[in-house]
Design an enzyme around this catalytic site. Structure first.
Site, short mmCIF file in Angstrom:
data_model
loop_
_atom_site.label_atom_id
_atom_site.label_comp_id
_atom_site.label_asym_id
_atom_site.label_seq_id
_atom_site.Cartn_x
_atom_site.Cartn_y
_atom_site.Cartn_z
N LYS A 115 0.69 -1.47 0.07
CA LYS A 115 -0.01 0.23 -0.47
C LYS A 115 0.81 1.52 -0.08
O LYS A 115 2.32 1.17 0.55
CB LYS A 115 -1.11 0.46 1.50
CG LYS A 115 -2.63 0.62 1.28
CD LYS A 115 -3.30 -0.10 0.12
CE LYS A 115 -4.53 0.53 0.28
NZ LYS A 115 -5.16 -1.06 -0.67
N1 GLU Z 1 -7.11 -0.22 -3.73
C1 GLU Z 1 -8.00 -1.20 -3.35
C2 GLU Z 1 -7.73 -1.86 -2.65
O1 GLU Z 1 -7.52 -1.84 -1.45
C3 GLU Z 1 -7.03 -1.53 -5.31
C4 GLU Z 1 -5.67 -2.29 -4.95
C5 GLU Z 1 -5.19 -2.79 -6.83
O2 GLU Z 1 -6.35 -2.44 -7.42
O3 GLU Z 1 -4.31 -3.22 -6.52
O4 GLU Z 1 -8.08 -3.05 -3.26
#
Ligand code: GLU
Length: 425
Positions: A115
């Site tokens: 993240k």
């Molecule tokens: N931000 C989204 C999540 O929390 C998508 C992450 C992604 O597609 O890599 O799952």
């Protein structure tokens, strides 16, 4: 917390407590090897940067903090969104990276969790400012991202355009176009069709299965959705398509409520033209927090963390909660809701449709071969409904709730992989 982490307190934050608290509970339940659980409790790589950001007025320069945390590098490249938010910190990003690890393992996509975050309020930025922050942050983390190492995506406060600038910055740096460095980009740059709708659609694919468990008819079921961004909006569209009755949606201005059902395309058009829900004519305008206490069958928290907490959980009337946001339910609220008999489809399962279609996008970029919308949606449906059935089977077998069952499924897969890889050197 210190004894949980066996280290310093650099990740200490309320959200990290939540993530590690959930993990500890399940590690104990599974009888997970202490050596393995210890490794999984802390992220493998964390990058913290600060950089200067010049405002459009040419006089003000702020120092901005940014983070990219890679929780687990065992399974393949790491994967997860980047959020732009005024209060994001290392602990929050680390917690979200850990949840991404379990999420990817639950749906079986070959990534570890990551993240990113930039501590800034994107609502206060001009388009040019947003672009400068994005490009500079990308440069700051350029050595830790890449199509085979770590692949960002949108999250709170970021969107397709931000991903396009990230892709362009990375590609300028290496000297050729690298679409696979990021997902959730515009289709014109190698983005997948149906990625934008994927999280919201994925959530709603699970409603019929979950409704069967709690004994309600999904057709005509009343639904309240907290949030009308990339997740909530498309959950509302999918809900209406499957003939559920979406009676309330919210944004930061408040919530619109119509017990006869909202006309979702009309609400979407209103927001496109007026930015906020406030003023939408064919509904009552109520406080955003009142949405959680409405008399609805299904509640979908699809905006931010911590919205279901110890002070409002007991007032929830819904029988079913499908978590679109990451960590919308605090540990305390989770206990209260479970005691009330509310069936919760947890975030790491419910909102995994986003990263699932991100995986499809990455596969398409790497293979340079693109799929039709029908192919993407059919494969998404298959993966989501299978993951639900597998998690539900664990819940039944072990006599536990869906959150713990989902965590068991994710943690087991990762622990197995860790054990067979062994330790270097
Ligand atoms: N931000 C989204 C999540 O929390 C998508 C992450 C992604 O597609 O890599 O799952």
């Amino acid at each position: 917390m210190e004894e949980m982490l066996h280290g310093g307190n650099e990740y200490d934050s309320p959200m990290y407590h939540e993530a590690v608290g959930q993990f500890n509970r399940v590690a104990k339940l599974m009888g997970l090897d202490e050596n393995v659980s210890d490794r999984l409790r802390s992220p493998q790589k964390s990058t913290v940067v600060s950089f200067p950001f010049r405002h459009d007025n040419y006089t003000q320069v702020d120092t901005i903090f940014g983070y990219r945390v890679q929780h687990l590098t065992t399974m393949g490249p790491t994967k997860g969104g980047i959020r732009f938010a005024p209060d994001v910190d290392l602990g929050e990003v680390s917690a979200l990276a850990m949840w991404m690890t379990w999420k990817c393992a639950i749906v079986g996509v070959p990534f570890g969790g990551a993240k990113g975050g930039v501590r800034i309020n994107p609502m206060e930025l001009s388009r040019a400012e947003l672009q400068r922050v994005t490009r500079r942050f990308t440069m700051e983390i350029i050595n830790v991202i890449g199509p085979d190492t770590d692949i960002p995506a949108p999250d709170l406060g970021t969107n397709e355009q931000v991903m396009a600038w990230l892709m362009d910055t990375y590609s300028q740096h290496v000297g050729h176009a690298v679409p696979a460095v990021v997902t959730g980009k515009p289709p014109a740059l190698g983005g997948s069709v149906a990625r934008r709708e994927a999280t919201g659609r994925g959530l709603m694919f699970l409603v019929p299965q979950a409704a069967r468990v709690v004994g309600i008819d999904p057709v005509g079921a009343t639904v309240g959705i907290h949030g009308f961004g990339n997740v909530g909006r498309y959950a509302a569209v999918a809900g209406q398509e499957m003939k559920a009755k979406v009676v309330a949606v919210s944004d930061i201005s408040g919530a619109v409520y119509n017990p006869d059902g909202l006309d979702i395309p009309a609400v979407g058009k209103w927001v496109d033209e007026n930015r906020f829900l406030e003023g939408y004519p064919d509904a009552d305008f109520i406080d955003g927090n009142a949405l959680f206490e409405l008399d609805v069958d299904v509640l979908v928290p699809a905006a931010i963390q911590g919205v279901l907490h110890k002070d409002n959980a007991a007032n929830v009337k819904a029988k079913l909660i499908i978590e679109g946001a990451n960590n919308p339910t605090t540990l305390e609220a989770d206990d209260i809701l479970r005691e009330q008999g509310v069936f919760i489809v947890p975030d790491i399962l419910a909102n995994a449709g986003g990263v699932t279609v991100s995986y499809f996008e990455w596969v398409q970029d790497v293979q340079k071969y693109f799929w039709t919308e029908n192919e993407v949606v059919a494969r998404l449906r298959e993966i989501m409904t299978r993951a639900f059935d597998e998690v539900h089977a664990i819940a039944i077998d072990e006599g536990i709730d869906m959150r713990n069952a989902a965590l068991i499924k994710g943690i087991r897969r990762v622990a197995d992989a860790k054990l067979v890889r062994g330790i270097f050197p």
